[in-house]
Design a protein around this motif. Structure first.
Motif, PDB file in Angstrom:
ATOM      1  N   VAL A 169     -18.407 -12.564 -39.021  1.00  0.00           N
ATOM      2  CA  VAL A 169     -19.104 -13.273 -40.101  1.00  0.00           C
ATOM      3  C   VAL A 169     -18.133 -14.115 -40.919  1.00  0.00           C
ATOM      4  O   VAL A 169     -16.941 -13.811 -41.024  1.00  0.00           O
ATOM      5  CB  VAL A 169     -19.842 -12.291 -41.046  1.00  0.00           C
ATOM      6  N   SER A 170     -18.669 -15.179 -41.488  1.00  0.00           N
ATOM      7  CA  SER A 170     -17.916 -16.030 -42.410  1.00  0.00           C
ATOM      8  C   SER A 170     -18.807 -16.324 -43.610  1.00  0.00           C
ATOM      9  O   SER A 170     -20.006 -16.010 -43.597  1.00  0.00           O
ATOM     10  CB  SER A 170     -17.512 -17.345 -41.741  1.00  0.00           C
ATOM     11  N   ASN A 171     -18.231 -16.946 -44.650  1.00  0.00           N
ATOM     12  CA  ASN A 171     -19.113 -17.366 -45.741  1.00  0.00           C
ATOM     13  C   ASN A 171     -19.959 -18.551 -45.267  1.00  0.00           C
ATOM     14  O   ASN A 171     -19.625 -19.236 -44.298  1.00  0.00           O
ATOM     15  CB  ASN A 171     -18.317 -17.680 -47.013  1.00  0.00           C
ATOM     16  N   TYR A 172     -21.061 -18.783 -45.949  1.00  0.00           N
ATOM     17  CA  TYR A 172     -22.058 -19.736 -45.459  1.00  0.00           C
ATOM     18  C   TYR A 172     -21.543 -21.167 -45.452  1.00  0.00           C
ATOM     19  O   TYR A 172     -21.962 -21.992 -44.643  1.00  0.00           O
ATOM     20  CB  TYR A 172     -23.330 -19.642 -46.319  1.00  0.00           C
ATOM     21  N   GLN A 173     -20.594 -21.477 -46.342  1.00  0.00           N
ATOM     22  CA  GLN A 173     -20.114 -22.853 -46.482  1.00  0.00           C
ATOM     23  C   GLN A 173     -19.013 -23.219 -45.486  1.00  0.00           C
ATOM     24  O   GLN A 173     -18.682 -24.384 -45.333  1.00  0.00           O
ATOM     25  CB  GLN A 173     -19.590 -23.090 -47.903  1.00  0.00           C
ATOM     26  N   LYS A 228     -16.822  -7.633 -47.856  1.00  0.00           N
ATOM     27  CA  LYS A 228     -17.956  -8.559 -47.947  1.00  0.00           C
ATOM     28  C   LYS A 228     -17.729  -9.608 -49.031  1.00  0.00           C
ATOM     29  O   LYS A 228     -17.931 -10.800 -48.803  1.00  0.00           O
ATOM     30  CB  LYS A 228     -19.244  -7.774 -48.228  1.00  0.00           C
ATOM     31  N   GLN A 229     -17.301  -9.159 -50.206  1.00  0.00           N
ATOM     32  CA  GLN A 229     -17.073 -10.101 -51.308  1.00  0.00           C
ATOM     33  C   GLN A 229     -15.926 -11.065 -50.990  1.00  0.00           C
ATOM     34  O   GLN A 229     -15.963 -12.241 -51.362  1.00  0.00           O
ATOM     35  CB  GLN A 229     -16.788  -9.339 -52.603  1.00  0.00           C
ATOM     36  N   ALA A 230     -14.908 -10.567 -50.288  1.00  0.00           N
ATOM     37  CA  ALA A 230     -13.781 -11.423 -49.921  1.00  0.00           C
ATOM     38  C   ALA A 230     -14.215 -12.510 -48.938  1.00  0.00           C
ATOM     39  O   ALA A 230     -13.797 -13.662 -49.036  1.00  0.00           O
ATOM     40  CB  ALA A 230     -12.653 -10.577 -49.320  1.00  0.00           C
ATOM     41  N   VAL A 231     -15.076 -12.143 -47.984  1.00  0.00           N
ATOM     42  CA  VAL A 231     -15.576 -13.133 -47.019  1.00  0.00           C
ATOM     43  C   VAL A 231     -16.473 -14.143 -47.734  1.00  0.00           C
ATOM     44  O   VAL A 231     -16.366 -15.362 -47.511  1.00  0.00           O
ATOM     45  CB  VAL A 231     -16.341 -12.441 -45.868  1.00  0.00           C
ATOM     46  N   ILE A 232     -17.341 -13.674 -48.612  1.00  0.00           N
ATOM     47  CA  ILE A 232     -18.225 -14.575 -49.358  1.00  0.00           C
ATOM     48  C   ILE A 232     -17.409 -15.578 -50.178  1.00  0.00           C
ATOM     49  O   ILE A 232     -17.759 -16.761 -50.268  1.00  0.00           O
ATOM     50  CB  ILE A 232     -19.168 -13.769 -50.284  1.00  0.00           C
ATOM     51  N   SER A 233     -16.303 -15.122 -50.744  1.00  0.00           N
ATOM     52  CA  SER A 233     -15.482 -15.997 -51.592  1.00  0.00           C
ATOM     53  C   SER A 233     -14.700 -17.030 -50.783  1.00  0.00           C
ATOM     54  O   SER A 233     -14.165 -17.984 -51.350  1.00  0.00           O
ATOM     55  CB  SER A 233     -14.501 -15.159 -52.414  1.00  0.00           C
ATOM     56  N   GLY A 234     -14.607 -16.833 -49.458  1.00  0.00           N
ATOM     57  CA  GLY A 234     -13.890 -17.786 -48.614  1.00  0.00           C
ATOM     58  C   GLY A 234     -12.466 -17.398 -48.296  1.00  0.00           C
ATOM     59  O   GLY A 234     -11.712 -18.197 -47.739  1.00  0.00           O
ATOM     60  N   ASN A 251     -29.550 -14.248 -48.462  1.00  0.00           N
ATOM     61  CA  ASN A 251     -29.271 -15.149 -49.589  1.00  0.00           C
ATOM     62  C   ASN A 251     -28.355 -16.310 -49.216  1.00  0.00           C
ATOM     63  O   ASN A 251     -27.910 -17.064 -50.086  1.00  0.00           O
ATOM     64  CB  ASN A 251     -28.648 -14.357 -50.744  1.00  0.00           C
ATOM     65  N   GLN A 252     -28.032 -16.421 -47.911  1.00  0.00           N
ATOM     66  CA  GLN A 252     -27.165 -17.489 -47.403  1.00  0.00           C
ATOM     67  C   GLN A 252     -25.797 -17.489 -48.086  1.00  0.00           C
ATOM     68  O   GLN A 252     -25.220 -18.528 -48.403  1.00  0.00           O
ATOM     69  CB  GLN A 252     -27.838 -18.860 -47.553  1.00  0.00           C
ATOM     70  N   GLU A 253     -25.274 -16.283 -48.274  1.00  0.00           N
ATOM     71  CA  GLU A 253     -23.893 -16.120 -48.739  1.00  0.00           C
ATOM     72  C   GLU A 253     -22.962 -15.911 -47.546  1.00  0.00           C
ATOM     73  O   GLU A 253     -21.803 -16.306 -47.577  1.00  0.00           O
ATOM     74  CB  GLU A 253     -23.787 -14.921 -49.687  1.00  0.00           C
ATOM     75  N   LEU A 254     -23.492 -15.295 -46.501  1.00  0.00           N
ATOM     76  CA  LEU A 254     -22.758 -15.073 -45.254  1.00  0.00           C
ATOM     77  C   LEU A 254     -23.556 -15.635 -44.087  1.00  0.00           C
ATOM     78  O   LEU A 254     -24.780 -15.777 -44.167  1.00  0.00           O
ATOM     79  CB  LEU A 254     -22.536 -13.573 -45.018  1.00  0.00           C
TER      80      LEU A 254
END
Length: 307
Positions: A169-173, A228-234, A251-254
């Motif tokens: 998984v990666s962050n959505y952006q 999870k939070q680290a991946v969401i943050s990029g 929520n399209q965060e990941l």
């Protein structure tokens, strides 16, 4: 002497953890409240129970003996409570379960209705990494353990609950090249790991080793939520259990990055030692899980089939 059961509980926890701060966290009390109760308890003895050396708290020899006595007293109080409940015709006792950290997204759903039906049963659930879970089981400190990989060296019985899927998984952006290789994902993008002893980390390392990848930059975090939070943050990407990222995907965060060979699929298993004499409460819970697991999975986890 006029000490209370509450003070005995607090001092026993301090003696176990050798720390007022850690004791306050486990007991869900403020640090000043724990310190005050420790002082009030200490004031009833002419001999020190604790000492501070180099800013570290130590339990004195006398304090260790008092802690051992406190454990016996609290155990007898608990036995009185259980006998009272049993006399009223209710199931009683303590159910002790050790759960791997990602299992906190699973185990509560198998416990909720059982605990409502049997309000005389007390629950103790420790959430930690696989190494510590297996150690607790091996030492006969718990009735059950929830794991996604069965321990090799222990003789256990088990009930298979449901699949555990792990995806890259990666962050959505995060943008990826139009055509990219698995080697690019693991060698060019920082990879975020769980700590040593985690089953998720073991699965990730096995996958990387099998494909002969070299990870040039990695980070290590000590909980699934932190990863999870680290991946969401990029900060990077990771291989994560699907069970813990449902809302982040919604929520399209990941986002899941499709990779051949993934997901890694294991199974959640509720296990116990073959040599364990299960208590009435543990036997009742095992019967409840066996009878209701299919309905629980259908009601609470049917969404997993979509991935």
């Amino acid at each position: 002497m006029n000490y209370t059961l509450h003070q005995l509980q607090i001092f026993l926890k301090i003696s176990e953890l050798q720390s007022i701060t850690k004791a306050s966290e486990e007991l869900h009390l403020t640090q000043p409240a724990v310190s005050i109760q420790l002082k009030n308890f200490q004031d009833q003895f002419p001999i020190p129970l604790t000492e501070v050396v180099g800013r570290r708290l130590f339990i004195t020899d006398f304090g260790i003996e008092i802690a051992q006595a406190a454990e016996k007293i609290l155990g007898q109080v608990q036995e009185i409570n259980h006998k009272t409940v049993a006399y009223q015709g209710k199931l009683s006792g303590r159910l002790k379960i050790s759960v791997v950290s990602t299992g906190k997204y699973v185990m509560p759903y198998f416990l909720s209705d059982f605990m409502k039906e049997h309000d005389g049963v007390e629950l103790s659930m420790d959430v930690t990494n696989k190494t510590k879970v297996v150690r607790s089981l091996e030492r006969n400190e718990v009735d059950f353990a929830l794991v996604s990989v069965l321990p090799e060296k222990l003789q256990v019985y088990g009930v298979e609950l449901m699949p555990n899927k792990l995806f890259y998984v990666s962050n959505y952006q995060r943008n990826f090249p139009k055509s990219f290789s698995k080697r690019h994902l693991f060698e060019k993008i920082p990879l975020i790991y769980r700590e040593q002893g985690s089953a998720t980390r073991n699965a990730m390392e096995s996958f990387i080793s099998h494909h002969h990848f070299t990870v040039n930059k990695k980070m290590e975090l000590t909980s699934n939520e932190a990863v999870k939070q680290a991946v969401i943050s990029g900060l990077g990407c990771s291989i994560m259990p699907l069970i813990g990222i449902k809302n982040a995907l919604k929520n399209q965060e990941l986002k899941i990055v499709p990779i051949r060979g993934l997901p890694i699929i294991t199974n959640w298993n509720l296990i116990w030692l073959k040599s364990k004499n299960l208590s009435p409460a543990a036997l009742a819970f095992l019967d409840y899980v066996s009878r209701n697991k299919e309905n629980i999975i259908k009601e609470k986890f049917n969404w997993i089939k979509d991935f």
